[in-house]
Scaffold this motif. Structure first.
Motif, PDB file in Angstrom:
ATOM      1  N   GLU A  99      -4.494   3.578  10.885  1.00 49.39           N
ATOM      2  CA  GLU A  99      -3.161   3.876  11.433  1.00 49.39           C
ATOM      3  C   GLU A  99      -2.110   2.926  10.857  1.00 49.39           C
ATOM      4  O   GLU A  99      -1.000   3.353  10.513  1.00 49.39           O
ATOM      5  N   ILE A 100      -2.469   1.647  10.744  1.00 49.98           N
ATOM      6  CA  ILE A 100      -1.525   0.676  10.170  1.00 49.98           C
ATOM      7  C   ILE A 100      -1.254   1.001   8.702  1.00 49.98           C
ATOM      8  O   ILE A 100      -0.096   0.956   8.231  1.00 49.98           O
ATOM      9  N   LEU A 101      -2.288   1.360   7.964  1.00 50.84           N
ATOM     10  CA  LEU A 101      -2.100   1.693   6.554  1.00 50.84           C
ATOM     11  C   LEU A 101      -1.239   2.943   6.390  1.00 50.84           C
ATOM     12  O   LEU A 101      -0.420   3.027   5.462  1.00 50.84           O
ATOM     13  N   VAL A 106       0.826  -1.209   0.000  1.00 51.46           N
ATOM     14  CA  VAL A 106       0.000   0.000   0.000  1.00 51.46           C
ATOM     15  C   VAL A 106       0.863   1.263   0.000  1.00 51.46           C
ATOM     16  O   VAL A 106       0.329   2.368   0.069  1.00 51.46           O
ATOM     17  N   GLY A 107       2.161   1.117  -0.082  1.00 49.21           N
ATOM     18  CA  GLY A 107       3.060   2.268  -0.050  1.00 49.21           C
ATOM     19  C   GLY A 107       2.842   3.213  -1.227  1.00 49.21           C
ATOM     20  O   GLY A 107       2.821   2.779  -2.389  1.00 49.21           O
ATOM     21  N   GLY A 108       2.659   4.508  -0.939  1.00 47.03           N
ATOM     22  CA  GLY A 108       2.444   5.495  -1.982  1.00 47.03           C
ATOM     23  C   GLY A 108       1.134   5.365  -2.707  1.00 47.03           C
ATOM     24  O   GLY A 108       0.977   5.882  -3.821  1.00 47.03           O
ATOM     25  N   ALA A 162       0.497   4.429   2.975  1.00 47.60           N
ATOM     26  CA  ALA A 162      -0.668   4.962   2.260  1.00 47.60           C
ATOM     27  C   ALA A 162      -0.809   6.442   2.579  1.00 47.60           C
ATOM     28  O   ALA A 162      -0.746   6.841   3.737  1.00 47.60           O
ATOM     29  N   TYR A 163      -1.011   7.279   1.554  1.00 47.48           N
ATOM     30  CA  TYR A 163      -1.051   8.719   1.805  1.00 47.48           C
ATOM     31  C   TYR A 163      -2.474   9.258   1.897  1.00 47.48           C
ATOM     32  O   TYR A 163      -2.670  10.389   2.332  1.00 47.48           O
TER      33      TYR A 163
END
Length: 394
Positions: free
Chosen positions: A308-310, A285-287, A315-316
């Motif tokens: 919060e985990i995402l 889920v990065g970016g 995740a932005y």
């Protein structure tokens, strides 16, 4: 001797009198009316939207509570021989809304309505559709009460479990809100092509997969929870207790002091309690824009923890898409203080107060599909058009 004429029977047929009773049987379909079973502004507003789309007037009735809190319903027009649709949303006072629906349905049945169809966008007690330890399946009880009151059909949306349809003794149309939520994603979320659909738990993976396939997006699944979920409540599977102390009694009936102990000689396998791991995310889920999809958002602690985990995973932006926005207790405040950017729900449940407390909450109108379902049911048309391109797991 009279002369016989060939073909004379033709004139006899033409002279035969035709019987006329002044009316024709089964030529035209009876009319229909739409009533609002709830005196709350949200239900009345939804009912007005539906009747405007149908081009009919809202049925005249009065629903109120007397000084002793008893529910009273007065129908102000004739409903004999008509199809009656009762629109009922479920506010925070769930039990009062159910009594309003039951009393109105029974009043219409008493006044000789032809068919009584309940339009319940959110079906109450749907979470209590499984057996719990020394509990009951309340959802099954409610379906029996609705049938006894006189309802002959139900229109609802996104039942918590599709198997609930088996509790009913009459037809149920379980509509879907996903086309409206998907349209919102495409039109209101900038750069949604860089999004990823997230299932908050493995049990929601099928729904999330349906969204991901139709939007041509990736899929991520979260595993593990900070708190025990609904499915982990005690349901009696750890009974009898693990103790195997025996009393030496060899009869079939155990002494009263040890009847909770298994029979002598019976060795039950050891039952290990489940231990949930910390929350983990299966998928990158990065970016990306993370879109969590679910059917109900009520207590939001799990959604806040997932957000919060995402965020920690990169995740932005984080969106939550749910059909029914119950948003109980301190949900508006928790959402406002969380990492969640937006919560999108439909108007199946009244949530105007929550929107005033939290501007992150957005609403999608689903009155269009409810109105079309009413029109098709009254005209005896197929409902397949309302389910086009919708997967079974949606």
């Amino acid at each position: 001797m009279p002369i016989r004429r060939i073909g004379g029977h033709r004139s006899l047929v033409s002279l035969t009198p035709k019987l006329s009773y002044g009316f024709k049987m089964n030529v035209s379909r009876s009319g229909y009316r739409v009533f609002s079973a709830n005196s709350s502004p949200a239900c009345t507003e939804l009912a007005k939207k539906i009747t405007e789309r149908l081009g009919v007037e809202l049925g005249k009735s009065v629903v109120y509570q007397e000084s002793n809190t008893e529910t009273r319903v007065d129908v102000k027009e004739s409903v004999r021989g008509q199809d009656i649709f009762i629109i009922q949303t479920i506010p925070r006072d769930v039990n009062t809304a159910i009594m309003e629906l039951l009393v109105m349905a029974y009043a219409l049945k008493t006044n000789c309505a032809k068919n009584i169809i309940g339009v319940l966008p959110y079906f109450p007690y749907s979470k209590q559709c499984k057996m719990r330890k020394r509990g009951s399946i309340v959802c099954k009880l409610l379906t029996s009460m609705l049938a006894k009151a006189g309802l002959t059909h139900i229109i609802t949306m996104d039942l918590h479990q599709k198997e609930i349809q088996g509790f009913f003794s009459f037809p149920v149309d379980n509509l879907r809100a996903s086309p409206f939520l998907i349209q919102y994603i495409q039109e209101e979320i900038p750069d949604y092509r860089n999004a990823i659909i997230v299932a908050k738990s493995p049990s929601a993976a099928k729904r999330a997969q349906s969204y991901a396939e139709r939007l041509r997006l990736g899929l991520a699944v979260m595993h593990g929870e900070a708190h025990h979920s609904e499915s982990d409540m005690a349901d009696g599977r750890h009974s009898p207790p693990l103790s195997r102390t025996t009393t030496g009694h060899t009869g079939l009936e155990l002494p009263s002091s040890s009847r909770h102990v298994p029979f002598p000689g019976i060795e039950l396998p050891m039952m290990m309690a489940k231990e949930k791991p910390p929350i983990t995310v299966v998928g990158d889920v990065g970016g990306r824009i993370a879109i969590i999809v679910d059917d109900i958002i009520d207590d939001v602690e799990d959604f806040v923890a997932a957000a919060e985990i995402l965020k920690e995973r990169g995740a932005y932006k984080i969106y939550i898409m749910a059909t029914h926005g119950l948003l109980s207790a301190d949900a508006p405040r928790l959402i406002e203080e969380s990492a969640i950017d937006e919560v999108v729900v439909t108007n199946t449940v009244p949530h105007e107060v929550q929107k005033l407390q939290c501007p992150k909450i957005k609403t999608v109108d689903v009155s269009m599909i409810l109105a079309e379902a009413i029109r098709r049911i009254h005209n005896g048309e197929s409902m397949a058009y309302l389910f086009r391109n919708i997967a079974v797991d949606d």
